[in-house]
Design an enzyme around this catalytic site. Sequence first.
Site, short mmCIF file in Angstrom:
data_model
loop_
_atom_site.label_atom_id
_atom_site.label_comp_id
_atom_site.label_asym_id
_atom_site.label_seq_id
_atom_site.Cartn_x
_atom_site.Cartn_y
_atom_site.Cartn_z
N GLU A 158 0.06 -33.25 4.90
CA GLU A 158 1.39 -33.06 5.51
C GLU A 158 1.40 -31.95 6.55
O GLU A 158 2.37 -31.79 7.28
CB GLU A 158 2.45 -32.81 4.41
CG GLU A 158 2.51 -31.40 3.83
CD GLU A 158 1.46 -31.13 2.76
OE1 GLU A 158 0.52 -31.93 2.61
OE2 GLU A 158 1.58 -30.10 2.06
N CYS A 164 -2.71 -29.88 -3.54
CA CYS A 164 -2.88 -28.45 -3.77
C CYS A 164 -2.35 -28.05 -5.16
O CYS A 164 -2.93 -28.44 -6.16
CB CYS A 164 -2.23 -27.66 -2.64
SG CYS A 164 -2.80 -25.95 -2.54
N HIS A 178 -4.07 -30.45 2.53
CA HIS A 178 -2.67 -30.81 2.82
C HIS A 178 -2.58 -31.77 4.00
O HIS A 178 -2.57 -31.32 5.16
CB HIS A 178 -1.89 -29.55 3.23
CG HIS A 178 -1.69 -28.57 2.12
ND1 HIS A 178 -0.54 -28.52 1.38
CD2 HIS A 178 -2.49 -27.58 1.65
CE1 HIS A 178 -0.64 -27.54 0.49
NE2 HIS A 178 -1.80 -26.96 0.63
#
Lengths: 80, 227
Positions: free
Chosen positions: B203, B85, B201
């Site tokens: 994560e 990002c 993302h």
Amino acid sequence: MKVSAIITLKKDVLDPQGKVIHQALDGMGFENISEIRQGKYFEIDVNENDPNKAKAVVEEMCKKLLANLVIENFKIIETQ
Amino acid sequence: MKSSVITFPGSNCDRDMDVALKKFGFTNKMVWHDDNELPNSDLVVLPGGFSYGDYLRCGSMASKSKIMRSVINFAKSGGLVMGICNGFQILVETGLVPGVLLRNKYLEFICKNVFVKLDNKENAYFKNLNKDILEFHIAHNEGNYFCTKDQLKEIKDNNQIAIYYCNKEGKIEDQYNPNGSIKNIAGIFNKEKNVLGMMPHPERMIDQSLSGEDGSIFFKNLINNIK
């Protein structure tokens, strides 16, 4: 001396903000606009009396940070 | 395996990344942007967020911060550097990966799950993954990938496109492009494939009860590839 830099988007880069501003102005009655492109303007006070040297420094700034040359052009103007 | 996550002023996904990396076996260190040297690392991550308040252009100020000199040297010597990002925006501003990320086409901040299709598994990030389509999360205002025609040809010729936005079945079409990116590009590599920048993302996809597991699949595979 003061040197200004104007950063504009290159011709084939989409400018959605410019488009929306255009639409808004159009809605306000400013109907004779063919296009609006949004850019950035910097006024830089350089500790340098030689205008050519001052402009050269600002040119380097534009190339290294102020503009992203993939999408933007810059123009340097001596203002004072 | 050792990883480092760089924290810039305004980073806000750095701790999530720390949690994810540790969960799958990395020994992670948080590194401050004003530090001079990276700790010994097998992987360096530039996290998401709004570094330096997105001033000037997203990622532009962070790309000039002190630690980035060390990160650039690390990448140039073949070290694995992943930008997620805002981290991707920082990578393009350093020039480590080509192109730039423009404002989303419809001027909206987009926050939703998307599917991405892997294009190239000949690299440390995706090698041995048994899935080609992953569900990740995106949350960005400037994720509209743009590059010049010459750059596009070059990244295609060098197989640098990492992931494309697609639908659940892996169809890469305009209607599945959330932000206007050229060719639905969601992530790209450098020429050598050791640097990966992507908008989604992983994560945020490491817990079934919160989101999904495709991030877990990605990180488990990544650490096995690095070992």
